[in-house]
Design a protein around this motif. Structure first.
Motif, short mmCIF file in Angstrom:
data_model
loop_
_atom_site.label_atom_id
_atom_site.label_comp_id
_atom_site.label_asym_id
_atom_site.label_seq_id
_atom_site.Cartn_x
_atom_site.Cartn_y
_atom_site.Cartn_z
N TRP A 105 0.63 -1.39 -0.19
CA TRP A 105 0.09 0.00 0.13
C TRP A 105 0.93 1.52 -0.07
CZ3 TRP A 105 -0.14 3.72 3.62
CH2 TRP A 105 0.51 3.74 4.61
N VAL A 106 2.10 1.20 0.38
CA VAL A 106 3.25 2.90 0.49
C VAL A 106 3.51 2.45 -0.98
CG1 VAL A 106 2.96 1.97 2.79
CG2 VAL A 106 5.19 0.94 1.33
N THR A 107 3.11 1.92 -1.78
CA THR A 107 5.11 1.40 -3.12
C THR A 107 3.59 2.65 -4.54
OG1 THR A 107 4.86 -0.47 -2.59
CG2 THR A 107 5.20 0.10 -4.78
N SER A 108 4.74 3.81 -4.69
CA SER A 108 3.40 5.06 -4.90
C SER A 108 3.36 4.04 -6.69
CB SER A 108 4.78 6.00 -5.94
OG SER A 108 4.93 6.40 -3.96
N CYS A 109 3.79 2.97 -7.36
CA CYS A 109 3.53 2.56 -8.54
C CYS A 109 2.33 1.79 -8.84
CB CYS A 109 4.63 1.90 -8.78
SG CYS A 109 5.14 0.66 -7.96
N MET A 110 1.88 1.26 -7.47
CA MET A 110 0.35 0.27 -7.73
C MET A 110 -0.78 1.69 -7.34
SD MET A 110 1.75 -2.05 -7.04
CE MET A 110 0.47 -3.34 -6.17
N TYR A 111 -0.65 2.42 -7.57
CA TYR A 111 -1.93 3.68 -7.70
C TYR A 111 -1.71 4.62 -9.02
CZ TYR A 111 -2.19 3.49 -3.23
OH TYR A 111 -2.10 3.02 -1.26
#
Length: 124
Positions: A105-111
């Protein structure tokens, strides 16, 4: 799809702010919303995440016990209540839409969609 972050401002240490992330073009039920922040000269970091349908709520260790994330589906808006603010909380805060696995959830590229950011400044 649009995300509109608002609610930032200047506050003294120990004070509170409530950030809002107004979503349009999709339903909050279908996605998770993350709050991230970026201070000058630092990398963007995950602050909190909510996925209403699963009941998931996550917080960075640095904000646990001080920040609370919530959502209002009627308004299609996610909130970040920030209490006991510290100078180190100073940053531009962004909300983003994604479907990350819990561990990422903290990974920017997942958004895939991001709001424009709202400045939070905490004075000592």
């Amino acid at each position: 799809v649009q995300l509109q972050a608002s609610g930032g401002g200047l506050v003294q240490a120990g004070g509170s702010l409530r950030l809002s992330c107004a979503a349009s073009g999709f339903r909050l039920d279908d996605y998770g919303i993350g709050w991230f922040r970026q201070a000058p000269g630092k990398e963007r970091e995950g602050v909190s995440y909510i996925r209403r349908m699963s009941g998931a709520k996550y917080y960075a260790d640095s904000v646990k016990g001080r920040f609370t994330i919530s959502s209002d589906n009627a308004k299609n808006t996610v909130y970040l209540q920030m209490n006991s603010l510290k100078p180190e909380d100073t940053a531009v805060y962004y909300c983003a839409r994604g479907r990350p696995v819990a561990s990422a959830w903290v990974t920017s590229c997942m958004y895939e969609y991001w709001g424009q950011g709202t400045q939070v400044t905490v004075s000592s």
